[in-house]
Design a protein around this motif. Structure first.
Motif, mmCIF file in Angstrom:
data_model
loop_
_atom_site.group_PDB
_atom_site.id
_atom_site.type_symbol
_atom_site.label_atom_id
_atom_site.label_comp_id
_atom_site.label_asym_id
_atom_site.label_seq_id
_atom_site.Cartn_x
_atom_site.Cartn_y
_atom_site.Cartn_z
ATOM 1 N N LEU A 1 35.204 -14.270 7.758
ATOM 2 C CA LEU A 1 33.479 -13.282 7.685
ATOM 3 C C LEU A 1 34.096 -11.907 8.880
ATOM 4 N N ALA A 2 33.954 -10.806 7.705
ATOM 5 C CA ALA A 2 33.814 -9.655 8.039
ATOM 6 C C ALA A 2 33.266 -9.591 10.158
ATOM 7 N N PRO A 3 34.009 -8.922 11.308
ATOM 8 C CA PRO A 3 33.184 -8.855 12.654
ATOM 9 C C PRO A 3 31.460 -8.621 12.593
ATOM 10 N N HIS A 4 31.760 -7.257 11.069
ATOM 11 C CA HIS A 4 30.216 -6.902 11.321
ATOM 12 C C HIS A 4 29.520 -7.539 10.019
ATOM 13 N N THR A 5 29.853 -8.753 9.443
ATOM 14 C CA THR A 5 28.761 -9.483 8.441
ATOM 15 C C THR A 5 27.612 -8.904 9.286
ATOM 16 N N GLN A 6 26.340 -9.126 8.222
ATOM 17 C CA GLN A 6 25.161 -8.455 8.179
ATOM 18 C C GLN A 6 24.669 -9.646 9.369
ATOM 19 N N ALA A 7 24.748 -10.749 8.475
ATOM 20 C CA ALA A 7 23.840 -12.095 8.961
ATOM 21 C C ALA A 7 24.341 -12.242 10.714
ATOM 22 N N LEU A 8 25.224 -11.978 10.895
ATOM 23 C CA LEU A 8 25.702 -11.887 12.191
ATOM 24 C C LEU A 8 25.360 -10.613 12.995
ATOM 25 N N HIS A 9 24.312 -10.243 13.155
ATOM 26 C CA HIS A 9 24.078 -9.074 13.861
ATOM 27 C C HIS A 9 22.036 -8.934 13.439
ATOM 28 N N TYR A 10 21.945 -9.458 12.142
ATOM 29 C CA TYR A 10 20.694 -8.961 12.381
ATOM 30 C C TYR A 10 20.133 -10.545 11.759
ATOM 31 N N GLY A 11 20.903 -11.295 11.850
ATOM 32 C CA GLY A 11 19.937 -12.954 11.622
ATOM 33 C C GLY A 11 19.981 -12.621 10.088
ATOM 34 N N GLN A 12 19.647 -12.379 9.025
ATOM 35 C CA GLN A 12 19.449 -12.541 8.012
ATOM 36 C C GLN A 12 20.272 -13.738 7.010
ATOM 37 N N ALA A 13 19.559 -15.290 8.069
ATOM 38 C CA ALA A 13 20.174 -16.667 7.651
ATOM 39 C C ALA A 13 18.981 -17.432 7.429
ATOM 40 N N ILE A 14 19.353 -18.083 6.344
ATOM 41 C CA ILE A 14 18.005 -19.332 6.358
ATOM 42 C C ILE A 14 18.534 -21.113 6.224
ATOM 43 N N PHE A 15 17.745 -21.894 6.150
ATOM 44 C CA PHE A 15 18.577 -23.265 6.223
ATOM 45 C C PHE A 15 17.092 -24.371 5.711
ATOM 46 N N GLU A 16 17.652 -25.448 5.167
ATOM 47 C CA GLU A 16 17.003 -26.322 4.920
ATOM 48 C C GLU A 16 17.207 -27.403 5.534
ATOM 49 N N GLY A 17 17.098 -29.152 5.964
ATOM 50 C CA GLY A 17 17.274 -29.888 6.745
ATOM 51 C C GLY A 17 16.751 -31.503 5.955
ATOM 52 N N MET A 18 17.366 -31.627 5.061
ATOM 53 C CA MET A 18 17.203 -33.234 4.137
ATOM 54 C C MET A 18 18.584 -34.003 3.992
ATOM 55 N N LYS A 19 17.703 -34.752 3.480
ATOM 56 C CA LYS A 19 18.318 -36.647 3.843
ATOM 57 C C LYS A 19 18.712 -36.681 2.599
#
Ligand SMILES: Cc1ncc(COP(=O)(O)O)c(C=O)c1O
Length: 366
Positions: free
Chosen positions: A58-76
């Motif tokens: 990842l580049a140090p200026h990757t968007q998710a690292l700065h602005y938190g554009q990140a989501i997830f799921e938890g499943m099994k």
């Protein structure tokens, strides 16, 4: 087509060779050495492919690292312990519900949706190759973590145009195997109206870490969030929805834009009536709860979520020194058992809940 061991790319087969389940299993102790990965570029998703669990560049200026554009799921994925081994060795629980919630999270954070079939197919393919890592005891599972983040390297405060989709896996025990303690959070808030509380935005969890410090110092396990406006009404736990049983009535706060629409919560609302319980979705004043416990009324409190399944609460506390022990939690344990029986294929599941790995459906299910 499900990958069989003979059709596995040698790189994947090599990664899996000699990997064994740790003892005790715990939660997240062993990350599966294989993941599913896809990028979104030029307006389209690649087909997710299996690859080794290697560091991402990842580049140090990757968007998710700065602005938190990140989501997830938890499943099994659960080991099939029922009488229908033909259904397959592993069972996904309500994967299309998770796919839909993932897309609601994506939409809320300005990210591209992923076709539900592609999402479920990526899970099926990963679980099929990780089959030896799906643990065999009831309550254990292969925990799956679909994730998406903004991958564009750009410091402008604008949405990414490139995204990364991952599915990670870790063989796990249930997150809580014994009754838990809950800390009423009187100061911080988890979510505000119009915010991101109703989706699985990564930042929701980061925002809870500082609030959790006094909880840990006092030996408690889960925050019990109150509403952000009046600090009066129960919302949910750190990573579980909340239920309160008063006599024959099972209460849970109604869904809103500050509460995550838990798939376990929905499952319990549908299972509860078969235990003779009256289900009621309404606001629960924290004083109503503490007064009822202090008066010695017939009250139970429990959390529910994919990680924990159903977690009875045995102690409620807060920063003022409140310490309220709760009696044994029979309804929580009954619901937990029924849900696990369904998840492991021991008890018949309502339509669309139990998803044998390898059976790719023709279309999304209810
Ligand atoms: C904040 C929050 N609430 C509730 C839940 C329970 O949701 P589910 O039952 O879909 O796992 C979770 C876990 O995903 C969560 O993180």
């Amino acid at each position: 087509m499900t990958l069989t061991s003979s059709s596995l790319p040698s790189e994947i087969a090599d990664r899996l060779r000699g990997v064994e389940l740790p003892e005790p299993l715990g939660f997240g102790r062993l990350m599966a050495p294989v993941m599913s990965l896809a990028y979104y570029r030029d307006g389209a998703w690649e087909t997710p492919r299996l690859t080794g669990l290697d560091p991402l560049q990842l580049a140090p200026h990757t968007q998710a690292l700065h602005y938190g554009q990140a989501i997830f799921e938890g499943m099994k994925a659960y080991r099939n312990l029922g009488d229908s081994p033909a259904d397959g060795p592993s069972l996904l629980f309500r994967p299309y519900e998770h796919a839909r919630r993932f897309n609601r999270s994506a939409a809320r954070l300005g990210m591209p949706e992923l076709d539900e079939q592609v999402f479920v197919r990526a899970l099926e393919e990963l679980v099929a190759v990780l089959e030896p890592l799906v643990p065999g005891q009831q309550g254990q599972s292969l925990y799956l973590r679909p994730t998406m983040f903004g991958a564009t390297a750009d410091l402008s405060v604008v949405p990414s145009t490139e995204f990364c989709f991952l599915v990670l896996a870790t063989p796990s025990d249930a997150f809580f195997t014994a009754p838990i303690s809950a800390w009423i959070e009187r100061h911080y808030s988890r979510a505000g109206a119009g915010g991101t509380g109703c989706v699985k935005a990564a930042g929701n969890y980061a925002a809870s870490f500082a609030a959790a410090a006094p909880l840990r110092e006092n030996g408690f396990q889960q925050l019990l969030w109150l509403d952000a406006v009046e600090h009066t009404y129960l919302e949910e736990f750190t990573a579980m929805n909340v239920f309160v049983r008063r006599g024959e009535t099972l209460l849970t706060p109604p869904l809103s834009d500050t509460i995550l629409a838990g798939i376990t919560r929905d499952s319990l609302l549908r299972l509860g009536p078969s235990f003779g319980l009256r289900m009621e979705e309404r606001q629960i004043d924290v004083h109503e709860l503490t007064d009822a416990i202090q008066a010695g009324e017939d009250v139970e409190v429990f959390g529910c979520g994919t990680g924990a399944v159903v977690a009875p609460v045995e102690l409620i506390g807060d920063e003022t020194g409140l310490r309220l022990p709760l009696p044994a939690q029979s309804t929580a344990l009954e619901l937990r058992k029924r849900l696990l029986d369904i998840q492991h294929g021991i008890t018949p599941a309502p339509e669309g809940w139990q998803w044998p790995v390898g059976a790719l459906p023709d279309g999304p299910q209810a």
